[in-house]
Structures are given as structure tokens and as C-alpha cells.
Enzyme design. Sequence first.
Site, PDB file in Angstrom:
ATOM      1  N   ILE A 164       0.832  -1.202   0.000  1.00 30.08           N
ATOM      2  CA  ILE A 164       0.000   0.000   0.000  1.00 30.08           C
ATOM      3  C   ILE A 164       0.870   1.257   0.000  1.00 30.08           C
ATOM      4  O   ILE A 164       0.592   2.226  -0.708  1.00 30.08           O
ATOM      5  CB  ILE A 164      -0.964  -0.005   1.199  1.00 30.08           C
ATOM      6  CG1 ILE A 164      -1.891  -1.224   1.113  1.00 30.08           C
ATOM      7  CG2 ILE A 164      -1.793   1.271   1.232  1.00 30.08           C
ATOM      8  CD1 ILE A 164      -2.753  -1.444   2.337  1.00 30.08           C
ATOM      9  N   GLY A 197       9.254  -4.825   2.390  1.00 28.86           N
ATOM     10  CA  GLY A 197       9.169  -3.927   1.249  1.00 28.86           C
ATOM     11  C   GLY A 197      10.225  -4.231   0.200  1.00 28.86           C
ATOM     12  O   GLY A 197      11.137  -5.036   0.411  1.00 28.86           O
ATOM     13  N   PHE A 227       3.348  -5.468  10.614  1.00 25.78           N
ATOM     14  CA  PHE A 227       3.199  -6.875  10.264  1.00 25.78           C
ATOM     15  C   PHE A 227       1.705  -7.165  10.247  1.00 25.78           C
ATOM     16  O   PHE A 227       0.965  -6.693  11.115  1.00 25.78           O
ATOM     17  CB  PHE A 227       3.896  -7.777  11.277  1.00 25.78           C
ATOM     18  CG  PHE A 227       5.401  -7.639  11.288  1.00 25.78           C
ATOM     19  CD1 PHE A 227       6.080  -7.221  10.155  1.00 25.78           C
ATOM     20  CD2 PHE A 227       6.133  -7.942  12.427  1.00 25.78           C
ATOM     21  CE1 PHE A 227       7.463  -7.105  10.157  1.00 25.78           C
ATOM     22  CE2 PHE A 227       7.508  -7.830  12.442  1.00 25.78           C
ATOM     23  CZ  PHE A 227       8.175  -7.409  11.307  1.00 25.78           C
ATOM     24  N   ASN A 286       6.724  -4.813  16.848  1.00 22.01           N
ATOM     25  CA  ASN A 286       6.746  -4.067  15.587  1.00 22.01           C
ATOM     26  C   ASN A 286       5.571  -3.098  15.468  1.00 22.01           C
ATOM     27  O   ASN A 286       5.754  -1.918  15.171  1.00 22.01           O
ATOM     28  CB  ASN A 286       6.731  -5.025  14.400  1.00 22.01           C
ATOM     29  CG  ASN A 286       6.874  -4.291  13.078  1.00 22.01           C
ATOM     30  OD1 ASN A 286       7.956  -3.845  12.712  1.00 22.01           O
ATOM     31  ND2 ASN A 286       5.774  -4.131  12.361  1.00 22.01           N
ATOM     32  N   TYR A 342      -3.092  -9.199  15.960  1.00 17.64           N
ATOM     33  CA  TYR A 342      -2.910  -8.202  14.901  1.00 17.64           C
ATOM     34  C   TYR A 342      -3.919  -7.062  15.057  1.00 17.64           C
ATOM     35  O   TYR A 342      -3.563  -5.876  15.115  1.00 17.64           O
ATOM     36  CB  TYR A 342      -3.050  -8.842  13.526  1.00 17.64           C
ATOM     37  CG  TYR A 342      -3.225  -7.828  12.416  1.00 17.64           C
ATOM     38  CD1 TYR A 342      -2.214  -6.922  12.114  1.00 17.64           C
ATOM     39  CD2 TYR A 342      -4.420  -7.739  11.700  1.00 17.64           C
ATOM     40  CE1 TYR A 342      -2.383  -5.961  11.120  1.00 17.64           C
ATOM     41  CE2 TYR A 342      -4.591  -6.797  10.699  1.00 17.64           C
ATOM     42  CZ  TYR A 342      -3.578  -5.908  10.421  1.00 17.64           C
ATOM     43  OH  TYR A 342      -3.749  -4.956   9.442  1.00 17.64           O
ATOM     44  N   ASN A 344     -10.458  -5.063   2.533  1.00 16.60           N
ATOM     45  CA  ASN A 344      -9.477  -5.904   1.823  1.00 16.60           C
ATOM     46  C   ASN A 344      -8.802  -5.116   0.711  1.00 16.60           C
ATOM     47  O   ASN A 344      -9.382  -4.943  -0.366  1.00 16.60           O
ATOM     48  CB  ASN A 344     -10.168  -7.153   1.257  1.00 16.60           C
ATOM     49  CG  ASN A 344     -10.617  -8.105   2.350  1.00 16.60           C
ATOM     50  OD1 ASN A 344     -11.376  -7.728   3.221  1.00 16.60           O
ATOM     51  ND2 ASN A 344     -10.127  -9.326   2.306  1.00 16.60           N
ATOM     52  N   ARG A 372     -12.534 -21.690   8.531  1.00 19.33           N
ATOM     53  CA  ARG A 372     -11.463 -21.322   9.440  1.00 19.33           C
ATOM     54  C   ARG A 372     -12.061 -20.664  10.678  1.00 19.33           C
ATOM     55  O   ARG A 372     -13.020 -19.892  10.583  1.00 19.33           O
ATOM     56  CB  ARG A 372     -10.487 -20.345   8.772  1.00 19.33           C
ATOM     57  CG  ARG A 372      -9.684 -20.963   7.647  1.00 19.33           C
ATOM     58  CD  ARG A 372      -8.713 -19.965   7.056  1.00 19.33           C
ATOM     59  NE  ARG A 372      -9.399 -18.815   6.455  1.00 19.33           N
ATOM     60  CZ  ARG A 372      -8.810 -17.948   5.645  1.00 19.33           C
ATOM     61  NH1 ARG A 372      -7.526 -18.084   5.348  1.00 19.33           N
ATOM     62  NH2 ARG A 372      -9.488 -16.936   5.143  1.00 19.33           N
ATOM     63  N   ASP A 430     -13.534 -16.727  11.111  1.00 17.16           N
ATOM     64  CA  ASP A 430     -13.930 -16.106   9.843  1.00 17.16           C
ATOM     65  C   ASP A 430     -15.425 -15.769   9.878  1.00 17.16           C
ATOM     66  O   ASP A 430     -16.267 -16.665   9.833  1.00 17.16           O
ATOM     67  CB  ASP A 430     -13.673 -17.063   8.666  1.00 17.16           C
ATOM     68  CG  ASP A 430     -12.348 -16.798   7.998  1.00 17.16           C
ATOM     69  OD1 ASP A 430     -11.704 -15.790   8.329  1.00 17.16           O
ATOM     70  OD2 ASP A 430     -11.953 -17.595   7.130  1.00 17.16           O
TER      71      ASP A 430
END
Length: 329
Positions: free
Chosen positions: A12, A36, A76, A92, A141, A170, A282, A285
Site C-alpha cells: 500500500i 518492502g 506486520f 513491531n 494483529y 481488503n 477457518r 472467519d
Amino acid sequence: MNVLVVGGAGYIGSHCVRQLIAAGHNPVVLDNLVFGYRAAVDKDVPFYSVNLGNESEVGKILRKEKIDIVMHFAAFAYVGESVTDPLKYYFNNVASTLHLLRCMIGSGVKKFVFSSTCATYGIPEKMPLVETMPQAPINPYGQTKLDIENALKSFAHAYGLSFAAFRYFNAAGAAEDGRIGECHNPETHLIPLVIDAAIGKRENVQVFGTDYPTPDGTCLRDYVHVDDLSRAHIAVFDKLEKPGTALFYNLGTGTPTSVLEVIQAVEKVTGKKVPYVTAPRRAGDPPALYADSTKAKTELNWEPKFTTIEPIVASAWKWHSQHPDGFKK
């Protein structure tokens, strides 16, 4: 404006750098190249390979380049990995971002655009998602992104930091000229996985769950083109003039697409059959995730150019067909 794009060699971030140039701004890229690619950034764009924990060097860059605003994409973002190795994600996504913010405040740079995520909402009770809905992440996350959102609120109040946090759905697609695109290792995003299956780079693509309460039984997701995301980030600049401004926006098309519809779009665009196999659902989800982006449209005068899945897939296909091996390190 002089804009420091942290993570500007990533997917992005690199697209945003090109959009900044097109809009007449002066981007400066900071990227440690863990994920990157230097090749994703034009050679005439100032580039620094520095870790955010090195506050001395980051401060020098902010002052040397006379930075007006910082855009932060360096996170991440593998949900599964965040569950198995949360320390990596907290160091991070949280600690490194706090280093950056402390450096900015100390250098007098107080405008910040943050790449957040719809994962902060967790599993919502209803659709579409609006910015005021409860945030209850179900993985580290999403939690790390929410932690920074909350820190930003405190910093706006205490230090006069002005910020905008964009909650993506997304991100998908590639630059329309095919020069840069999506190149992850490992790749977990659906569209490039389906394209790889179509061209024989992988044996098949897995469809996780075919018994959801959706029209074709597969998950529905909101795919928003990466250039549309980038344009929203630039459109918010004028909203950050007042110290202490705190803004939150969802970014999506509002039109969900199922897994099988993505497969069908890839088949139509490429003219190739996509081999796929079905697998169990999963854990975690949700059946559907899609945005209500009315706030971004109203306040930023933002409208996604890519509103259906086929042109998004077509842009991704152009990149993949021209760069079958992605970027070279």
C-alpha cells in the site's frame, strides 16, 4: 507538502507514494525492507532504510527533509502469525510505532495518517460496519492496531497531535500501468492466490467454508483498490490543520464479493480455469465483512473509482502477468 511514508516500499505504501507525486506532494520513504522492495519506489524519491527504533536517525530524517506529515504503513499483518508469535507483533506494530510517534512529537511534526484495519471490530453483530460500532479484536494483529488507535487519542489530547486512522477492508489490485503491485512472501491474500492458481504457480486455491449464510455459501468480503485507499489518505491532509484533531474512517466499497465470485472474476479476466478445493471453515472467519464508508465520502469527498471486482482483478492481473516473479530483492 513533504510527506514521510513509513513502509513506503510495501504494497500500500508504494502505491501511496505514486499517488502523492501525482497530487503534487513530495514523498520521502522510510522502509527497512523486511517486507518492502526498493524496486517498488522510483529512484528519484528520497529513500532511507532505517528501523523505527533508531530514534536518533529517524529524528535526523524528519528534520533534514523538513517533514510536514507522516503516513504510517509499516506493520506486520499476518493474522495467523500474530496468534502464534504475538511478541513479534507487539514489538513491531506497537513499540516501533510509539518510537516513531515520540520522535515526531520531539521534532515538532504533529500530523499523522495511520493505516489501521477493520480487524479492530472483531466479529461484528451486523453489517455494514460503521465507525461507531464496538471494537473487539479477536487476534493480536487487530489488537495492536486498536492499541495504537487508543494511544493516538491520548497523544492528540496531551500533545496536540492531529491524526486520521483509516480502517481498511481488503486492499486489492495494482497500479493501472502495471509497474507496481502486490508481492508478499508468503502470500495470503485471495486475489493473488487465485491468480497464481490460474497460471499454474500453485496447484489450487482453497475455499474455506461453503456453508455460510451467504448467496453462494462462501465468505463475503469488501475489496477496495489500493489506489482508492491511497487517494483517501491524501484527501485527509486538509482536515489535520487544527491541533488535536482525531479522525477515524472506514475504507471500502460497501459492495461485498464472495470467494467464488473472486474466482469467477479471475477466470473471466485471465481466460484461464482456476483449480480450487473446498476446505472446512477457518476459526474466526465471519460470514461477511463490508464497510459503510459514508463518513469518508461525506467528509473527504472520497469516492472509490473501482466499485466492482472485475476491474480490481484486471489491474492485479496486469501486474502479475508483467511480473510473474514479483519484485526482485
